[in-house]
Design a protein around this motif. Sequence first.
Motif, PDB file in Angstrom:
ATOM      1  N   GLY A   1      21.040 -76.219  15.639  1.00  0.00           N
ATOM      2  CA  GLY A   1      20.515 -75.004  16.248  1.00  0.00           C
ATOM      3  C   GLY A   1      20.291 -75.115  17.746  1.00  0.00           C
ATOM      4  O   GLY A   1      19.926 -74.137  18.398  1.00  0.00           O
TER       5      GLY A   1
ATOM      6  N   GLN B   1       6.877 -71.222  16.141  1.00  0.00           N
ATOM      7  CA  GLN B   1       7.905 -70.293  15.698  1.00  0.00           C
ATOM      8  C   GLN B   1       7.668 -68.894  16.251  1.00  0.00           C
ATOM      9  O   GLN B   1       8.603 -68.156  16.513  1.00  0.00           O
ATOM     10  CB  GLN B   1       7.958 -70.250  14.170  1.00  0.00           C
ATOM     11  CG  GLN B   1       8.339 -71.572  13.547  1.00  0.00           C
ATOM     12  CD  GLN B   1       9.753 -71.982  13.881  1.00  0.00           C
ATOM     13  OE1 GLN B   1      10.523 -71.196  14.393  1.00  0.00           O
ATOM     14  NE2 GLN B   1      10.088 -73.228  13.617  1.00  0.00           N
ATOM     15  N   ALA B   2       6.374 -68.538  16.430  1.00  0.00           N
ATOM     16  CA  ALA B   2       6.082 -67.227  16.997  1.00  0.00           C
ATOM     17  C   ALA B   2       6.565 -67.156  18.443  1.00  0.00           C
ATOM     18  O   ALA B   2       6.842 -66.088  18.975  1.00  0.00           O
ATOM     19  CB  ALA B   2       4.584 -66.951  16.924  1.00  0.00           C
TER      20      ALA B   2
ATOM     21  N   ALA C   1      19.558 -72.481  21.755  1.00  0.00           N
ATOM     22  CA  ALA C   1      18.542 -72.711  22.784  1.00  0.00           C
ATOM     23  C   ALA C   1      19.216 -72.951  24.140  1.00  0.00           C
ATOM     24  O   ALA C   1      18.743 -72.458  25.169  1.00  0.00           O
ATOM     25  CB  ALA C   1      17.668 -73.900  22.407  1.00  0.00           C
TER      26      ALA C   1
ATOM     27  N   TYR D   1      16.066 -64.382  17.842  1.00  0.00           N
ATOM     28  CA  TYR D   1      14.790 -65.061  18.063  1.00  0.00           C
ATOM     29  C   TYR D   1      13.618 -64.119  17.802  1.00  0.00           C
ATOM     30  O   TYR D   1      12.619 -64.490  17.191  1.00  0.00           O
ATOM     31  CB  TYR D   1      14.714 -65.584  19.502  1.00  0.00           C
ATOM     32  CG  TYR D   1      15.513 -66.834  19.759  1.00  0.00           C
ATOM     33  CD1 TYR D   1      15.087 -68.058  19.268  1.00  0.00           C
ATOM     34  CD2 TYR D   1      16.673 -66.803  20.505  1.00  0.00           C
ATOM     35  CE1 TYR D   1      15.818 -69.217  19.508  1.00  0.00           C
ATOM     36  CE2 TYR D   1      17.407 -67.953  20.758  1.00  0.00           C
ATOM     37  CZ  TYR D   1      16.968 -69.153  20.252  1.00  0.00           C
ATOM     38  OH  TYR D   1      17.679 -70.295  20.494  1.00  0.00           O
ATOM     39  N   ILE D   2      13.723 -62.878  18.300  1.00  0.00           N
ATOM     40  CA  ILE D   2      12.584 -61.962  18.228  1.00  0.00           C
ATOM     41  C   ILE D   2      12.242 -61.630  16.769  1.00  0.00           C
ATOM     42  O   ILE D   2      11.089 -61.745  16.341  1.00  0.00           O
ATOM     43  CB  ILE D   2      12.879 -60.677  19.026  1.00  0.00           C
ATOM     44  CG1 ILE D   2      13.010 -60.998  20.521  1.00  0.00           C
ATOM     45  CG2 ILE D   2      11.765 -59.642  18.811  1.00  0.00           C
ATOM     46  CD1 ILE D   2      13.456 -59.827  21.373  1.00  0.00           C
TER      47      ILE D   2
ATOM     48  N   GLY E   1      19.132 -62.707  21.465  1.00  0.00           N
ATOM     49  CA  GLY E   1      17.724 -62.478  21.768  1.00  0.00           C
ATOM     50  C   GLY E   1      16.960 -61.968  20.565  1.00  0.00           C
ATOM     51  O   GLY E   1      15.893 -62.479  20.224  1.00  0.00           O
TER      52      GLY E   1
ATOM     53  N   GLY F   1      13.220 -64.756  22.921  1.00  0.00           N
ATOM     54  CA  GLY F   1      14.131 -63.637  22.733  1.00  0.00           C
ATOM     55  C   GLY F   1      13.931 -62.549  23.765  1.00  0.00           C
ATOM     56  O   GLY F   1      14.891 -62.039  24.350  1.00  0.00           O
TER      57      GLY F   1
ATOM     58  N   ASN G   1       9.335 -67.894  19.389  1.00  0.00           N
ATOM     59  CA  ASN G   1      10.677 -67.318  19.348  1.00  0.00           C
ATOM     60  C   ASN G   1      10.700 -65.940  19.989  1.00  0.00           C
ATOM     61  O   ASN G   1      11.673 -65.567  20.625  1.00  0.00           O
ATOM     62  CB  ASN G   1      11.136 -67.175  17.898  1.00  0.00           C
ATOM     63  CG  ASN G   1      11.608 -68.503  17.350  1.00  0.00           C
ATOM     64  OD1 ASN G   1      11.956 -69.389  18.104  1.00  0.00           O
ATOM     65  ND2 ASN G   1      11.611 -68.623  16.046  1.00  0.00           N
ATOM     66  N   ILE G   2       9.620 -65.174  19.783  1.00  0.00           N
ATOM     67  CA  ILE G   2       9.579 -63.820  20.321  1.00  0.00           C
ATOM     68  C   ILE G   2       9.686 -63.864  21.837  1.00  0.00           C
ATOM     69  O   ILE G   2      10.457 -63.124  22.442  1.00  0.00           O
ATOM     70  CB  ILE G   2       8.276 -63.100  19.897  1.00  0.00           C
ATOM     71  CG1 ILE G   2       8.177 -63.084  18.373  1.00  0.00           C
ATOM     72  CG2 ILE G   2       8.215 -61.697  20.456  1.00  0.00           C
ATOM     73  CD1 ILE G   2       6.920 -62.465  17.837  1.00  0.00           C
TER      74      ILE G   2
END
Lengths: 333, 335
Positions: free
Chosen positions: A247, A295-296, A251, B137-138, B134, A302, A298-299
């Motif tokens: 993965g 993991q949060a 990134a 991920y979100i 994006g 993104g 990630n938001i």
Amino acid sequence: MSELRRPGSRRALGWDSIIVALTVVVLIIASFAVENFGTSRNFTFLALDLLPIALVALPMTFIIVTGEIDLSVASTLGFTSALMGTFWTHGLSIETIIPLCVVIGAILGAVNGFLVTGLGLPSLAVTIGTLAFYRGLALVVLGDGAVADFPAAYTGWVTGNIGGGSIPNVLILLVILALIFGVILHATPFGRSLYAIGANAQAAHFSGIRVARTKFWLYVVSGAVAGLVGVLWTLRYSSARADNGAGLELAVVAAVLLGGVSIFGGKGTLPGVLAGVVLLAALQNALRLEDVSGQALNIVTGVLLVASVLLPNIITSIRTTWQRRRLRSAAAH
Amino acid sequence: MTTMTVKAPAIGSFFKARELGIVLALVALVGYTAIGNPRFLSGQSIRDILLNTAILAVMAAGQAVVVITRNIDLSVGSVLGLSAFAVATMMSANPDLPMIVALLAGLAVGAVCGLLNGVLVRYGRVPALVVTLGTLYIYRGLAYSWAGGSQVNADELPRHFLSFANDSLLGIPWLVLIAIVVVGGVSLMMRNYRVGRELYAMGSSPPAAELAGIKVARNLLGAFLLSGALAGLAGVLFAARFGTVDAAAGTGYELNVVAAVVVGGVAVFGGSGSVWGAGLGALLLTVIGSALAVLDINQFWQQAIVGALIVLAIGADRLVAVRLARSLRKRDSHV
């Protein structure tokens, strides 16, 4: 040449400076607001965490600048890690294994390069294919086992600091490679040719740039660096596994795009990319110290990724609207 | 206009050639495996393969539409996870809700996610690869921050929800039936309806499609909405089939889905390929997995074979495209 440079890189330069500034602001705020963020111990962890992404991002920047992509890097990393474990259990010396892994990484990169430039296949599809293929080979080589007993001298060097201080040894490697890649991209005719290829491959071809050969070698370098990172990854965690680095490609691509490199090629700078890498790693590190779920986060990644393209677009369209309005009112007078 | 009439039959046979290749590969693989182990063709084994294909095929149908428009949707795995967790939470809190509500809820969650992708691509003028990387991920991050490490277990879910995965209508499991309806319906839309042909045109040449008066914005939003909605539907099927759902559900599925679409003969340049080809691609990938297990081949080979197959499929596609272009040029020179 300077004429060619201006329109393309000026807007990208704008985003670069924004991302560099944002990174500095985040680092400053975090070191005041987040407990333990500014400690030297944490700095070591931060540097070790961002190292693999930063190293792989260097050749990835080159490739994306030419308008291609390499999604197979993390699988190349996993394959060389698995090979490293197998070679080690078969009694090869570590001094042989390390260069061998880098060479094998380069060969995997050459396969990508041949498929993309030799056969003219789309790099996105090819490297999604080799992403699965190389990871599959890693599993074939090592299965779901792990090899762990690497010599302490090497694992110790990778996790250790210069002179026992707080600057990790491996950071020297990153600095040297980043300088080499940065000088090549921004201060040599070869680097300029990459932007020309990304802006218009056909025009570049007609102005005498060997487009296919250049791209081929970029994939070879990308594979070699991924192979090297496979070695470093294995030594850092002292564990050779087939799923190492799974993965990571997303990134890396996220960091490169966040750093202001256009996915269509022809735009972007290496300082911007490195700022993107540091920003993502610092945010992750700071939020983890604040006990926010990793993991949060990630938001945040993104949103930053989408914003890195969306915001410049919005600014441009606002600017053109203004200009049009000004022209119209000037015409009315 | 003359080139158009020349082109149409050539492209028709080209489609046939692409999907024929997959069908032949499937037949050869199934035949070889069945000779090695006749149990491979037992009812239970076929049922398992079809059930495993269903979720992938539903997502591949939506992905194929997006790829045909020369875009990509990498967020599908995360949409599946978000939808699976949302629906599982809803069903465990309200066990009396009928199955259809669960399916609609999944579709709705996915549709919202897909619409956001489409809006960012079209109106934000952000490349689809960047947007959906994006939102990959979100949406995953949203699922994680909602779930916070908790999971919905099978014993918290109502029985009728879980049995949906095993129940069947006329001997065909519901999951498979849904997949067939989705793949068939979307294929029909893309093949025979105006909007489908417009989507192909958009993928062949985005600026030409715009100049031809095609409602590019509406169609593009529709394509992403469909892909998202189908990923949401796949989330419900996932929850019903596996029973235990956490925020990590469907992690990495996007690559399988793209693989199925590419193996199924949809070109990543857009404008060619078919939805039922993508469905066949999903079936082929699943059959490979099962065949390796039946033939007692090291299961670790599976991923390597899938990867090699993707590269092979792109290469074959390229070969056909080059030949087609050459034969078209020849014909044009005679006109």
